[in-house]
Scaffold this motif. Structure first.
Motif, PDB file in Angstrom:
ATOM      1  N   ALA A  55     -11.367  32.447 -15.643  1.00 41.10           N
ATOM      2  CA  ALA A  55     -10.173  31.630 -15.892  1.00 41.10           C
ATOM      3  C   ALA A  55      -9.849  30.786 -14.656  1.00 41.10           C
ATOM      4  N   GLY A  56      -9.984  31.388 -13.471  1.00 43.53           N
ATOM      5  CA  GLY A  56      -9.747  30.648 -12.230  1.00 43.53           C
ATOM      6  C   GLY A  56     -10.746  29.523 -12.042  1.00 43.53           C
ATOM      7  N   LEU A  57     -12.009  29.784 -12.365  1.00 43.18           N
ATOM      8  CA  LEU A  57     -13.033  28.742 -12.264  1.00 43.18           C
ATOM      9  C   LEU A  57     -12.772  27.599 -13.241  1.00 43.18           C
ATOM     10  N   MET A  58     -12.325  27.938 -14.426  1.00 37.47           N
ATOM     11  CA  MET A  58     -12.020  26.887 -15.413  1.00 37.47           C
ATOM     12  C   MET A  58     -10.865  26.011 -14.917  1.00 37.47           C
ATOM     13  N   LEU A  59      -9.845  26.640 -14.348  1.00 39.24           N
ATOM     14  CA  LEU A  59      -8.722  25.870 -13.793  1.00 39.24           C
ATOM     15  C   LEU A  59      -9.175  25.027 -12.605  1.00 39.24           C
ATOM     16  N   ALA A  60     -10.046  25.584 -11.764  1.00 41.97           N
ATOM     17  CA  ALA A  60     -10.557  24.835 -10.611  1.00 41.97           C
ATOM     18  C   ALA A  60     -11.353  23.621 -11.083  1.00 41.97           C
ATOM     19  N   ASP A  61     -12.134  23.788 -12.155  1.00 45.24           N
ATOM     20  CA  ASP A  61     -12.908  22.669 -12.699  1.00 45.24           C
ATOM     21  C   ASP A  61     -11.981  21.569 -13.209  1.00 45.24           C
ATOM     22  N   LYS A  62     -10.939  21.957 -13.922  1.00 43.39           N
ATOM     23  CA  LYS A  62      -9.964  20.964 -14.405  1.00 43.39           C
ATOM     24  C   LYS A  62      -9.285  20.257 -13.233  1.00 43.39           C
ATOM     25  N   THR A  63      -8.935  21.032 -12.224  1.00 44.91           N
ATOM     26  CA  THR A  63      -8.277  20.464 -11.041  1.00 44.91           C
ATOM     27  C   THR A  63      -9.195  19.474 -10.335  1.00 44.91           C
ATOM     28  N   ALA A  64     -10.467  19.833 -10.185  1.00 44.61           N
ATOM     29  CA  ALA A  64     -11.424  18.935  -9.528  1.00 44.61           C
ATOM     30  C   ALA A  64     -11.565  17.633 -10.317  1.00 44.61           C
ATOM     31  N   GLY A  65     -11.591  17.732 -11.649  1.00 46.89           N
ATOM     32  CA  GLY A  65     -11.669  16.527 -12.488  1.00 46.89           C
ATOM     33  C   GLY A  65     -10.445  15.644 -12.318  1.00 46.89           C
ATOM     34  N   LEU A  66      -9.277  16.258 -12.275  1.00 46.16           N
ATOM     35  CA  LEU A  66      -8.040  15.494 -12.089  1.00 46.16           C
ATOM     36  C   LEU A  66      -7.974  14.869 -10.705  1.00 46.16           C
ATOM     37  N   GLU A  67      -8.449  15.591  -9.700  1.00 46.81           N
ATOM     38  CA  GLU A  67      -8.459  15.038  -8.347  1.00 46.81           C
ATOM     39  C   GLU A  67      -9.398  13.838  -8.261  1.00 46.81           C
ATOM     40  N   ALA A  68     -10.542  13.909  -8.940  1.00 44.59           N
ATOM     41  CA  ALA A  68     -11.486  12.780  -8.945  1.00 44.59           C
ATOM     42  C   ALA A  68     -10.851  11.566  -9.621  1.00 44.59           C
ATOM     43  N   LYS A  69     -10.175  11.800 -10.745  1.00 51.17           N
ATOM     44  CA  LYS A  69      -9.493  10.696 -11.434  1.00 51.17           C
ATOM     45  C   LYS A  69      -8.396  10.105 -10.557  1.00 51.17           C
ATOM     46  N   LEU A  70      -7.654  10.972  -9.893  1.00 52.27           N
ATOM     47  CA  LEU A  70      -6.573  10.524  -9.016  1.00 52.27           C
ATOM     48  C   LEU A  70      -7.130   9.703  -7.858  1.00 52.27           C
ATOM     49  N   GLU A  71      -8.245  10.153  -7.286  1.00 53.14           N
ATOM     50  CA  GLU A  71      -8.869   9.418  -6.185  1.00 53.14           C
ATOM     51  C   GLU A  71      -9.357   8.049  -6.668  1.00 53.14           C
ATOM     52  N   LYS A  72      -9.952   8.011  -7.848  1.00 52.93           N
ATOM     53  CA  LYS A  72     -10.424   6.741  -8.409  1.00 52.93           C
ATOM     54  C   LYS A  72      -9.239   5.807  -8.654  1.00 52.93           C
ATOM     55  N   SER A  73      -8.158   6.346  -9.204  1.00 47.51           N
ATOM     56  CA  SER A  73      -6.965   5.538  -9.452  1.00 47.51           C
ATOM     57  C   SER A  73      -6.379   5.022  -8.149  1.00 47.51           C
ATOM     58  N   ALA A  74      -6.376   5.851  -7.110  1.00 43.03           N
ATOM     59  CA  ALA A  74      -5.845   5.431  -5.814  1.00 43.03           C
ATOM     60  C   ALA A  74      -6.704   4.315  -5.233  1.00 43.03           C
ATOM     61  N   THR A  75      -8.021   4.432  -5.393  1.00 46.14           N
ATOM     62  CA  THR A  75      -8.925   3.386  -4.903  1.00 46.14           C
ATOM     63  C   THR A  75      -8.682   2.085  -5.653  1.00 46.14           C
ATOM     64  N   GLU A  76      -8.564   2.167  -6.978  1.00 42.88           N
ATOM     65  CA  GLU A  76      -8.294   0.971  -7.778  1.00 42.88           C
ATOM     66  C   GLU A  76      -6.956   0.352  -7.397  1.00 42.88           C
ATOM     67  N   PHE A  77      -5.970   1.199  -7.141  1.00 36.73           N
ATOM     68  CA  PHE A  77      -4.649   0.718  -6.742  1.00 36.73           C
ATOM     69  C   PHE A  77      -4.731  -0.048  -5.425  1.00 36.73           C
ATOM     70  N   GLU A  78      -5.465   0.508  -4.460  1.00 36.66           N
ATOM     71  CA  GLU A  78      -5.609  -0.157  -3.166  1.00 36.66           C
ATOM     72  C   GLU A  78      -6.366  -1.476  -3.312  1.00 36.66           C
ATOM     73  N   GLU A  79      -7.363  -1.504  -4.189  1.00 36.01           N
ATOM     74  CA  GLU A  79      -8.091  -2.753  -4.422  1.00 36.01           C
ATOM     75  C   GLU A  79      -7.161  -3.815  -5.020  1.00 36.01           C
ATOM     76  N   LEU A  80      -6.305  -3.401  -5.932  1.00 35.78           N
ATOM     77  CA  LEU A  80      -5.350  -4.339  -6.533  1.00 35.78           C
ATOM     78  C   LEU A  80      -4.342  -4.832  -5.497  1.00 35.78           C
ATOM     79  N   ARG A  81      -3.888  -3.932  -4.637  1.00 34.81           N
ATOM     80  CA  ARG A  81      -2.957  -4.348  -3.575  1.00 34.81           C
ATOM     81  C   ARG A  81      -3.617  -5.359  -2.642  1.00 34.81           C
TER      82      ARG A  81
END
Length: 129
Positions: A55-81
C-alpha cells in the motif's frame, strides 16, 4: 503527545503524533487504507507487513507521478513567463498605415458646378413665393 487509533486494511493501529496533527494523520491513514483495501480486493488476505509495504509503494508511485506532473507544469509555467517577458520587452508595433483615396480637385469642382446648375434649374422650375 496524543495517541491516535487508525485502521488500515481492517487492522487497528495506535500511533503517536504531534499535538494538532491528528487530522493529518487520519487523512494519511485513510489514503493508506484505500490502497490496502484495493490490494485486499485484488490479492486477498496477506500478512500485515506485506500489505502495508505494498500500500505504501502504491501511494509512493502515485506521489512520484504527481510530482513529475507538477514539475512539468512548473517548467511550462516558467517558459510561459519567459515568453511573456520577451513579448513585453518588444517595442510596440508600428501603427498600421491606411491610405484613403483622395477625390481629385477637378472632380470636386465638376460636382460643385453640377450642384450649382441643379440649384439654378430648381429655382427656375419652382415658383417663388
Amino acid at each position: 503527545m496524543p495517541q491516535v487509533e487508525i485502521t488500515i486494511g481492517g487492522r487497528s493501529f495506535e500511533v503517536a503524533c504531534q499535538t494538532g496533527e491528528e487530522q493529518f494523520l487520519h487523512s494519511a491513514a485513510a489514503m493508506l487504507d484505500t490502497e490496502a483495501a484495493h490490494l485486499s480486493g485484488q490479492i486477498g488476505r496477506m500478512p500485515e507487513a506485506r500489505m502495508l509495504l505494498m500500500a505504501g509503494l502504491m501511494l509512493a508511485d502515485k506521489t512520484a507521478g504527481l510530482e513529475a506532473k507538477l514539475e512539468k507544469s512548473a517548467t511550462e509555467f516558467e517558459e510561459l513567463r519567459a515568453r511573456i517577458a520577451f513579448l513585453e520587452a518588444q517595442p510596440a508595433p508600428a501603427p498600421e498605415r491606411i491610405e484613403v483615396p483622395v477625390v481629385p480637385a477637378s472632380v470636386t469642382e465638376a460636382l460643385a458646378e453640377i450642384a450649382a446648375r441643379a440649384e439654378a434649374l430648381a429655382d427656375q422650375v419652382s415658383p417663388k413665393t
